[in-house]
Design a protein around this motif. Structure first.
Motif, PDB file in Angstrom:
ATOM      1  N   GLN A   1       0.845  -1.184   0.000  1.00  0.00           N
ATOM      2  CA  GLN A   1       0.000   0.000   0.000  1.00  0.00           C
ATOM      3  C   GLN A   1       0.889   1.246   0.000  1.00  0.00           C
ATOM      4  O   GLN A   1       1.975   1.265   0.557  1.00  0.00           O
ATOM      5  N   VAL A   2       0.372   2.288  -0.615  1.00  0.00           N
ATOM      6  CA  VAL A   2       1.119   3.538  -0.700  1.00  0.00           C
ATOM      7  C   VAL A   2       1.225   4.172   0.683  1.00  0.00           C
ATOM      8  O   VAL A   2       0.229   4.283   1.402  1.00  0.00           O
ATOM      9  N   GLN A   3       2.421   4.571   1.038  1.00  0.00           N
ATOM     10  CA  GLN A   3       2.640   5.281   2.298  1.00  0.00           C
ATOM     11  C   GLN A   3       3.659   6.384   2.089  1.00  0.00           C
ATOM     12  O   GLN A   3       4.645   6.210   1.373  1.00  0.00           O
ATOM     13  N   LEU A   4       3.390   7.513   2.733  1.00  0.00           N
ATOM     14  CA  LEU A   4       4.335   8.621   2.796  1.00  0.00           C
ATOM     15  C   LEU A   4       4.564   8.904   4.275  1.00  0.00           C
ATOM     16  O   LEU A   4       3.619   9.265   4.989  1.00  0.00           O
ATOM     17  N   VAL A   5       5.796   8.738   4.724  1.00  0.00           N
ATOM     18  CA  VAL A   5       6.111   8.922   6.147  1.00  0.00           C
ATOM     19  C   VAL A   5       7.080  10.087   6.279  1.00  0.00           C
ATOM     20  O   VAL A   5       8.190  10.064   5.727  1.00  0.00           O
ATOM     21  N   GLN A   6       6.638  11.083   7.014  1.00  0.00           N
ATOM     22  CA  GLN A   6       7.431  12.304   7.166  1.00  0.00           C
ATOM     23  C   GLN A   6       8.240  12.286   8.448  1.00  0.00           C
ATOM     24  O   GLN A   6       7.937  11.545   9.395  1.00  0.00           O
ATOM     25  N   SER A   7       9.240  13.144   8.489  1.00  0.00           N
ATOM     26  CA  SER A   7      10.078  13.297   9.675  1.00  0.00           C
ATOM     27  C   SER A   7       9.299  14.016  10.767  1.00  0.00           C
ATOM     28  O   SER A   7       8.217  14.555  10.541  1.00  0.00           O
ATOM     29  N   GLY A   8       9.861  14.012  11.944  1.00  0.00           N
ATOM     30  CA  GLY A   8       9.149  14.487  13.123  1.00  0.00           C
ATOM     31  C   GLY A   8       9.132  16.000  13.276  1.00  0.00           C
ATOM     32  O   GLY A   8       9.770  16.747  12.537  1.00  0.00           O
ATOM     33  N   ALA A   9       8.407  16.426  14.295  1.00  0.00           N
ATOM     34  CA  ALA A   9       8.217  17.845  14.559  1.00  0.00           C
ATOM     35  C   ALA A   9       9.548  18.551  14.801  1.00  0.00           C
ATOM     36  O   ALA A   9      10.505  17.967  15.314  1.00  0.00           O
TER      37      ALA A   9
ATOM     38  N   VAL B   1      11.422  22.485  15.954  1.00  0.00           N
ATOM     39  CA  VAL B   1      11.330  23.821  16.519  1.00  0.00           C
ATOM     40  C   VAL B   1      12.572  24.586  16.066  1.00  0.00           C
ATOM     41  O   VAL B   1      13.699  24.073  16.177  1.00  0.00           O
ATOM     42  N   ARG B   2      12.356  25.774  15.533  1.00  0.00           N
ATOM     43  CA  ARG B   2      13.469  26.587  15.039  1.00  0.00           C
ATOM     44  C   ARG B   2      13.315  28.023  15.520  1.00  0.00           C
ATOM     45  O   ARG B   2      12.221  28.515  15.759  1.00  0.00           O
ATOM     46  N   ASN B   3      14.474  28.677  15.631  1.00  0.00           N
ATOM     47  CA  ASN B   3      14.492  30.107  15.897  1.00  0.00           C
ATOM     48  C   ASN B   3      14.238  30.867  14.611  1.00  0.00           C
ATOM     49  O   ASN B   3      14.540  30.380  13.509  1.00  0.00           O
ATOM     50  N   PRO B   4      13.714  32.084  14.734  1.00  0.00           N
ATOM     51  CA  PRO B   4      13.563  32.926  13.543  1.00  0.00           C
ATOM     52  C   PRO B   4      14.909  33.109  12.850  1.00  0.00           C
ATOM     53  O   PRO B   4      15.952  33.260  13.491  1.00  0.00           O
ATOM     54  N   GLY B   5      14.853  33.062  11.505  1.00  0.00           N
ATOM     55  CA  GLY B   5      16.067  33.211  10.712  1.00  0.00           C
ATOM     56  C   GLY B   5      16.751  31.904  10.364  1.00  0.00           C
ATOM     57  O   GLY B   5      17.608  31.872   9.463  1.00  0.00           O
ATOM     58  N   ALA B   6      16.373  30.840  11.036  1.00  0.00           N
ATOM     59  CA  ALA B   6      16.977  29.529  10.790  1.00  0.00           C
ATOM     60  C   ALA B   6      16.323  28.847   9.599  1.00  0.00           C
ATOM     61  O   ALA B   6      15.415  29.385   8.960  1.00  0.00           O
ATOM     62  N   SER B   7      16.806  27.636   9.320  1.00  0.00           N
ATOM     63  CA  SER B   7      16.252  26.805   8.248  1.00  0.00           C
ATOM     64  C   SER B   7      15.742  25.501   8.829  1.00  0.00           C
ATOM     65  O   SER B   7      16.140  25.093   9.928  1.00  0.00           O
ATOM     66  N   VAL B   8      14.846  24.843   8.076  1.00  0.00           N
ATOM     67  CA  VAL B   8      14.351  23.531   8.475  1.00  0.00           C
ATOM     68  C   VAL B   8      14.287  22.651   7.231  1.00  0.00           C
ATOM     69  O   VAL B   8      14.006  23.129   6.127  1.00  0.00           O
ATOM     70  N   LYS B   9      14.575  21.369   7.414  1.00  0.00           N
ATOM     71  CA  LYS B   9      14.498  20.411   6.313  1.00  0.00           C
ATOM     72  C   LYS B   9      13.602  19.257   6.745  1.00  0.00           C
ATOM     73  O   LYS B   9      13.863  18.608   7.754  1.00  0.00           O
ATOM     74  N   VAL B  10      12.558  19.022   5.976  1.00  0.00           N
ATOM     75  CA  VAL B  10      11.583  17.974   6.262  1.00  0.00           C
ATOM     76  C   VAL B  10      11.735  16.871   5.220  1.00  0.00           C
ATOM     77  O   VAL B  10      11.883  17.151   4.021  1.00  0.00           O
ATOM     78  N   SER B  11      11.695  15.629   5.673  1.00  0.00           N
ATOM     79  CA  SER B  11      11.811  14.500   4.749  1.00  0.00           C
ATOM     80  C   SER B  11      10.486  13.768   4.607  1.00  0.00           C
ATOM     81  O   SER B  11       9.614  13.845   5.480  1.00  0.00           O
ATOM     82  N   CYS B  12      10.372  13.038   3.508  1.00  0.00           N
ATOM     83  CA  CYS B  12       9.137  12.332   3.173  1.00  0.00           C
ATOM     84  C   CYS B  12       9.550  11.029   2.477  1.00  0.00           C
ATOM     85  O   CYS B  12       9.988  11.055   1.323  1.00  0.00           O
ATOM     86  N   LYS B  13       9.439   9.908   3.197  1.00  0.00           N
ATOM     87  CA  LYS B  13       9.845   8.628   2.635  1.00  0.00           C
ATOM     88  C   LYS B  13       8.647   7.912   2.038  1.00  0.00           C
ATOM     89  O   LYS B  13       7.647   7.677   2.735  1.00  0.00           O
ATOM     90  N   ALA B  14       8.772   7.554   0.776  1.00  0.00           N
ATOM     91  CA  ALA B  14       7.674   6.930   0.044  1.00  0.00           C
ATOM     92  C   ALA B  14       7.868   5.420  -0.047  1.00  0.00           C
ATOM     93  O   ALA B  14       8.997   4.934  -0.160  1.00  0.00           O
ATOM     94  N   SER B  15       6.771   4.705  -0.017  1.00  0.00           N
ATOM     95  CA  SER B  15       6.818   3.255  -0.200  1.00  0.00           C
ATOM     96  C   SER B  15       5.512   2.786  -0.813  1.00  0.00           C
ATOM     97  O   SER B  15       4.491   3.484  -0.769  1.00  0.00           O
ATOM     98  N   GLY B  16       5.533   1.608  -1.415  1.00  0.00           N
ATOM     99  CA  GLY B  16       4.328   1.022  -1.975  1.00  0.00           C
ATOM    100  C   GLY B  16       4.020   1.404  -3.405  1.00  0.00           C
ATOM    101  O   GLY B  16       2.977   1.011  -3.930  1.00  0.00           O
ATOM    102  N   TYR B  17       4.908   2.173  -4.028  1.00  0.00           N
ATOM    103  CA  TYR B  17       4.711   2.532  -5.433  1.00  0.00           C
ATOM    104  C   TYR B  17       6.069   2.924  -6.017  1.00  0.00           C
ATOM    105  O   TYR B  17       7.052   3.043  -5.294  1.00  0.00           O
ATOM    106  N   THR B  18       6.095   3.153  -7.319  1.00  0.00           N
ATOM    107  CA  THR B  18       7.326   3.567  -7.989  1.00  0.00           C
ATOM    108  C   THR B  18       7.571   5.046  -7.754  1.00  0.00           C
ATOM    109  O   THR B  18       6.889   5.906  -8.317  1.00  0.00           O
ATOM    110  N   PHE B  19       8.548   5.335  -6.892  1.00  0.00           N
ATOM    111  CA  PHE B  19       8.809   6.702  -6.435  1.00  0.00           C
ATOM    112  C   PHE B  19       9.023   7.669  -7.586  1.00  0.00           C
ATOM    113  O   PHE B  19       8.539   8.802  -7.570  1.00  0.00           O
ATOM    114  N   THR B  20       9.741   7.229  -8.611  1.00  0.00           N
ATOM    115  CA  THR B  20      10.081   8.124  -9.714  1.00  0.00           C
ATOM    116  C   THR B  20       8.939   8.319 -10.705  1.00  0.00           C
ATOM    117  O   THR B  20       9.062   9.109 -11.638  1.00  0.00           O
TER     118      THR B  20
END
Lengths: 118, 113
Positions: free
Chosen positions: A1-9, A11-30
């Protein structure tokens, strides 16, 4: 089955950066574009952009041009969204979602809460 | 960009009743890629990601009950829930993807009367 699992919560200070991941499974990612959207508390949905996992080519919403970077790693079927120069207005739940019918999205990640606070 | 306006903002109905939700676009919603109208409907419950109900204005997504139906073309679209079940009370969003950027309506909250 298709699943998209994201990284966890995050917290950042103003001016910083954040990177969120999303791992796909159950289908052809490309085989399907991956979209990124966000939703502030009690608000509607805002489209941030999408990436072609096959070529790596992104399309960004104008509101986020210059601040957002979408990438992918096909070896681990994972898409990434990085947002820089964060402000309190970026506090929201961020979603990845798989494209369907040339622009709708059919499967969604569970969401990642990003809180920007000093 | 295409602005979507949903009405009503809140709809109060009882289980078993029929719900009609409207979505109006500021310009025609269509694309060469999708042969039908490039309009989708989503359902969102508190604390959950949205769920795709309808795409292409009238095609039901996988696993969506046939009490949900979509109609419309051009700039005016409708989501109809023929007979409300308790689990249908939620917020509903329309989305256009015929032109970039894709945009969403502000949502209609369907609440129990």
């Amino acid at each position: 089955q298709v699943q998209l699992v994201q990284s966890g919560a995050e917290v950042r200070n103003p001016g910083a950066s954040v990177k969120v991941s999303c791992k796909a499974s159950g289908y052809t990612f490309t085989g399907y574009y991956m979209h990124w959207l966000r939703q502030a508390a009690g608000q509607g949905l805002e489209w941030m952009g999408r990436i072609n996992p096959n070529s790596g080519a992104p399309n960004y919403a104008q509101n986020f041009q210059g601040r957002v970077t979408m990438t992918r790693d096909t070896s681990i079927n994972t898409a990434y969204m990085e947002l820089s120069r964060l402000t309190s207005g970026d506090t929201a739940v961020y979603y990845c979602a798989r494209e369907w019918d040339y622009g709708a999205v059919d499967y969604w990640g569970q969401g990642t809460l990003v809180t920007v606070s000093s | 960009e295409t602005v979507l306006t949903q009405s009503p903002g809140t709809l109060s109905l009882s289980p078993g009743e029929r719900a009609t939700l409207s979505c109006r676009a500021s310009q025609s919603v269509s694309s060469r890629a999708s042969q039908s109208g490039s309009l989708a409907w989503y359902q969102q419950k508190p604390g959950q990601a949205p769920r795709l109900l309808i795409y292409g204005a009238s095609s039901r997504a996988t696993g969506i009950p046939d009490r949900f139906s979509g109609s419309g073309s051009g700039t005016d679209f409708t989501l109809t829930i023929s007979r409300l079940e308790p689990e249908d009370f939620a917020v509903y969003y329309c989305q256009q993807y015929g032109s970039s950027p894709p945009t969403f309506g502000q949502g209609t909250k369907l609440e129990i009367k």
